[in-house]
Design a protein around this motif. Structure first.
Motif, mmCIF file in Angstrom:
data_model
loop_
_atom_site.group_PDB
_atom_site.id
_atom_site.type_symbol
_atom_site.label_atom_id
_atom_site.label_comp_id
_atom_site.label_asym_id
_atom_site.label_seq_id
_atom_site.Cartn_x
_atom_site.Cartn_y
_atom_site.Cartn_z
ATOM 1 N N LEU A 56 -29.509 28.798 12.727
ATOM 2 C CA LEU A 56 -27.931 29.347 13.205
ATOM 3 C C LEU A 56 -27.119 30.224 12.343
ATOM 4 C CD1 LEU A 56 -28.251 28.328 16.961
ATOM 5 C CD2 LEU A 56 -29.576 29.972 16.044
ATOM 6 N N ASP A 57 -27.095 28.782 11.623
ATOM 7 C CA ASP A 57 -25.990 29.488 10.741
ATOM 8 C C ASP A 57 -26.079 30.109 9.337
ATOM 9 O OD1 ASP A 57 -24.260 27.529 11.848
ATOM 10 O OD2 ASP A 57 -24.390 25.639 10.827
ATOM 11 N N ALA A 97 -33.356 28.256 3.123
ATOM 12 C CA ALA A 97 -34.945 26.753 2.962
ATOM 13 C C ALA A 97 -34.693 25.550 3.925
ATOM 14 C CB ALA A 97 -34.841 25.964 1.620
ATOM 15 N N GLU A 98 -33.413 25.402 4.538
ATOM 16 C CA GLU A 98 -33.412 23.972 5.446
ATOM 17 C C GLU A 98 -34.217 24.855 6.831
ATOM 18 O OE1 GLU A 98 -29.712 22.911 5.037
ATOM 19 O OE2 GLU A 98 -29.729 21.934 3.417
ATOM 20 N N ALA A 99 -33.819 26.199 7.073
ATOM 21 C CA ALA A 99 -34.031 26.736 8.667
ATOM 22 C C ALA A 99 -35.281 27.135 8.907
ATOM 23 C CB ALA A 99 -32.967 28.407 8.013
ATOM 24 N N HIS A 100 -36.362 26.676 7.467
ATOM 25 C CA HIS A 100 -37.463 27.129 7.745
ATOM 26 C C HIS A 100 -37.848 25.285 7.835
ATOM 27 C CE1 HIS A 100 -38.426 31.264 7.427
ATOM 28 N NE2 HIS A 100 -37.368 31.417 7.096
ATOM 29 N N LYS A 114 -39.464 24.068 -1.353
ATOM 30 C CA LYS A 114 -40.804 24.254 -0.805
ATOM 31 C C LYS A 114 -40.293 24.334 0.780
ATOM 32 C CE LYS A 114 -42.821 20.344 -3.559
ATOM 33 N NZ LYS A 114 -43.476 18.648 -3.505
ATOM 34 N N LEU A 115 -41.120 25.170 1.563
ATOM 35 C CA LEU A 115 -41.124 25.677 2.647
ATOM 36 C C LEU A 115 -42.797 25.322 2.919
ATOM 37 C CD1 LEU A 115 -39.506 29.499 1.131
ATOM 38 C CD2 LEU A 115 -38.464 27.315 3.002
ATOM 39 N N PRO A 116 -42.556 25.674 4.544
ATOM 40 C CA PRO A 116 -43.922 25.130 5.223
ATOM 41 C C PRO A 116 -44.632 26.804 5.352
ATOM 42 C CG PRO A 116 -42.371 23.760 6.226
ATOM 43 C CD PRO A 116 -41.839 24.693 4.489
#
Length: 425
Positions: free
Chosen positions: A230-231, A398-401, A420-422
């Motif tokens: 959201l941020d 990245a953290e958003a994903h 690294k992203l799922p």
């Protein structure tokens, strides 16, 4: 001459056969890796049994923390192998116990440690046996296929197959052995994927978290990830609003003012009106350019049309620092491609602005269900993830994903940015 349909059928058969061989070769690689882990599991299992026996006399209690650490390391090796081979397995570990009482309580009551021990016992048998079978089948195939080339070079009686069970002493038998080697090879191609599933079964059964595990930690992580998403979304909206307000909107206001001035000057001073209209055209073109820039920053058209490979190729070509690109992945979900694209764009911008590098490299690969993006440069290092920096922006995206950012940048370089992203659809 064969018809086009027959040639197409042959091409299809050859393609399918080649895919089967490649799939079997990859499976054999992980089977051999699993065999090595199985041999290590046997050694650690012996240590576990010895520790348990020593606990009877009290000495083993002092060895429990070290024993649990060994079990966890071997289990993590198997989890890493499963993840890389396409089975993402995670396990949230608590810190290793320090005292004897805490170590005993962990070994007896902690579900994670119990599951690791159950995996260790089952994999020491199943994983090692299955890996040995796969290795034996491939070894038999290689030995039999090459038999005519070496059987006369060894002493009489040593020209044997299948671990000495079959002895060959004539050329007729040698050629028959070579034909049998082809059968062994076909058997290896057919069996390896199946054997890999059998070898991976204990890990898939015991190495994931206990279904009854308290998921409060994971819920907290997902809550933080949602807040980060959201941020990041709010920051992106503010960036777009500033770009429209400070850029395109101001230029459009200028167009409206100049158009009014041109209209008033049309009757009294046509020359002046023509000059103003030229400025109107210039301002309108600048406003269009600003709008195109904002649109591209939301979702670059090259990313949608050419995929991640094409979009990153354009970024690498435009980089002030020469950048070598390697992309070994197909099409991914649009949100993942967009995040990876902007991560590379921001990383290359940092390389050009701050690193003093002479060259850079971008490597994009998939490991199981994870997309890995590596950006490396030979600059002077010292890069840090600070609030308000470009790297912090990459971290938020990245953290958003539910992904991660890792930066390694010692003084003197090199700097390696890993995202690294799922990427599961």
């Amino acid at each position: 001459m064969s018809s086009p349909s027959v040639r197409a059928d042959r091409t299809t058969v050859l393609t399918d056969a080649w895919r089967a061989v490649r799939r079997s070769a990859v499976a054999f690689k992980w089977l051999v890796t699993g065999l090595l882990i199985g041999l290590l599991a046997i050694c650690v299992l012996a240590i576990v049994v010895l520790t348990g026996l020593l606990c009877i006399v009290g000495v083993g209690l002092l060895l429990i923390p070290a024993m649990l650490g060994l079990v966890r390391r071997v289990a993590e090796l198997e989890r890493r192998r499963l993840r890389v081979s396409g089975h993402p397995v995670q396990m949230p570990y608590d810190a290793l116990p320090r005292g004897v009482r805490e170590a005993w309580r962990t070994a007896v009551h902690d579900s994670t440690s119990r599951r690791d021990l159950k995996w260790l016992a089952s994999y020491a048998v199943v994983g090692t046996f299955v890996g040995g079978v796969a290795l034996q089948v491939v070894a038999n195939a290689v030995q039999a296929l090459t038999f005519p080339a070496w059987w006369r070079l060894v002493p009489s009686g040593d020209a044997t197959l299948v671990n000495g069970l079959v002895s060959v002493s004539t050329w007729k038998g040698a050629w028959a052995a070579m034909a049998m080697g082809a059968v062994w090879l076909i058997l290896a191609v057919a069996l390896n994927p199946m054997l890999l599933r059998m070898q991976s079964a204990p890990g898939l059964r015991w190495l994931p978290p206990d279904p009854t595990l308290d998921w409060s930690t994971r819920v907290a992580e997902l809550t933080a990830t949602r807040a980060a998403a959201l941020d990041a979304h709010a920051l992106e909206l503010r960036r777009i609003e500033r770009a429209l307000h400070d850029g395109a909107q101001n230029r459009l206001v200028t167009v409206a003012v100049l158009a009014g001035a041109a209209q008033r000057s049309m009757e009294h001073d046509p020359v002046r009106a023509a000059e103003i209209l030229e400025r109107v055209q210039s301002s309108a073109e600048s406003a269009l350019a600003e709008l195109r820039s904002v649109v591209r920053s939301i979702l670059p058209p090259v990313l949608e049309n050419g995929g991640l490979d094409g979009a990153l190729s354009a970024l690498a070509a435009q980089s002030p620092v020469p950048a070598r690109l390697s992309v070994t992945t197909g099409r991914l979900p649009a949100s993942v491609e967009t995040t990876a694209y902007f991560a590379v764009a921001e990383a290359l911008t940092n390389v050009a602005k701050h690193s003093g590098a002479t060259r850079a490299s971008v490597v994009v690969t998939t490991q199981g269900e994870m997309l890995q993006v590596l950006v490396e440069d030979d600059g002077h290092g010292g890069a840090q993830v600070r609030e308000g920096s470009g790297l912090a922006g990459i971290a938020r995206r990245a953290e958003a994903h539910d992904g991660t950012l890792t930066v390694s940048s010692p003084a003197g370089g090199p700097t390696v940015v890993e995202v690294k992203l799922p990427c599961a659809s």
